[in-house]
Design a protein around this motif. Sequence first.
Motif, short mmCIF file in Angstrom:
data_model
loop_
_atom_site.label_atom_id
_atom_site.label_comp_id
_atom_site.label_asym_id
_atom_site.label_seq_id
_atom_site.Cartn_x
_atom_site.Cartn_y
_atom_site.Cartn_z
N ASN A 31 0.83 -1.22 0.00
CA ASN A 31 0.00 0.00 0.00
C ASN A 31 0.86 1.26 0.00
O ASN A 31 0.53 2.24 -0.68
CB ASN A 31 -0.96 0.01 1.20
CG ASN A 31 -2.13 -0.92 0.99
OD1 ASN A 31 -2.59 -1.13 -0.13
ND2 ASN A 31 -2.62 -1.49 2.07
N SER A 35 -0.32 2.46 -3.59
CA SER A 35 -1.58 3.20 -3.45
C SER A 35 -1.43 4.64 -3.93
O SER A 35 -0.44 5.30 -3.64
CB SER A 35 -2.05 3.19 -2.00
OG SER A 35 -2.44 1.90 -1.64
N ASN A 36 -2.44 5.09 -4.67
CA ASN A 36 -2.49 6.43 -5.24
C ASN A 36 -1.39 6.67 -6.27
O ASN A 36 -0.95 7.80 -6.47
CB ASN A 36 -2.44 7.50 -4.14
CG ASN A 36 -3.08 8.79 -4.59
OD1 ASN A 36 -3.94 8.80 -5.47
ND2 ASN A 36 -2.65 9.90 -4.01
N CYS A 45 -3.83 2.77 -8.88
CA CYS A 45 -3.85 1.76 -7.81
C CYS A 45 -4.52 2.34 -6.57
O CYS A 45 -4.21 3.45 -6.16
CB CYS A 45 -2.43 1.31 -7.47
SG CYS A 45 -1.63 0.44 -8.82
N MET A 46 -5.41 1.55 -5.99
CA MET A 46 -6.15 2.02 -4.82
C MET A 46 -5.67 1.34 -3.54
O MET A 46 -5.26 2.00 -2.61
CB MET A 46 -7.65 1.77 -5.00
CG MET A 46 -8.23 2.40 -6.26
SD MET A 46 -8.09 4.17 -6.34
CE MET A 46 -9.26 4.66 -5.13
N LEU A 47 -5.76 -0.01 -3.50
CA LEU A 47 -5.53 -0.74 -2.26
C LEU A 47 -5.22 -2.19 -2.58
O LEU A 47 -5.77 -2.75 -3.52
CB LEU A 47 -6.81 -0.65 -1.40
CG LEU A 47 -6.81 -1.27 -0.03
CD1 LEU A 47 -5.91 -0.48 0.91
CD2 LEU A 47 -8.22 -1.30 0.53
#
Length: 195
Positions: A31, A35-36, A45-47
Amino acid sequence: MFVLVVLRDTLKIEPAEFRKTREQALKDEINRKYSNRVLHDIGLCMLVHDLLEIDEGFVQHSEGWIWVKVKFRMIVFRPFRDEVLVGRVRSASPVGIEVSMGFFDDISIPANQMPVGSEFDGSEGVWVWRYEGNELFMDLDEPIRFRVLDTVFLDVSPPRPVVGDADSVPASYPPPFSLIGTVVDDGLGLMSWWE
């Protein structure tokens, strides 16, 4: 709108993370790293969703952390063509409008994708749709429903400046991932129009 993507990487677990379970330490590192972030031709990408494979870790000579090869699934924002999404009008100009979904701001609806009879009102700073004698304003921060026409990925590697030339580096860079939308079809546009 969201898809699961399988990725592989070799990640490090620092000694400060040894107090956590191995799986939790790896999820936290994934993460932190992904993430981001936009992966070219994949999406935003989120999680991390889950870990599929974890190889045995190894300690590199003279390092205190453990390197681990891992295969995992990531939740990624990547809308498909013709998907209908809802966002908020962020800004307007004669070129079109910019839309934000809260977590993603690089959405544009060009002027040629506005409903027939729409024009930009420079004094108000908004787009106006003139329909059957009514003026329907696309006010800022209003919810808007749009259809995705295209997803655009750009390679935004930093350009190498010319030595001694301060003007060779641009002031801003284009986004690595953006969406082009339309509000031409029935049911699209400001949600208040269709209530």
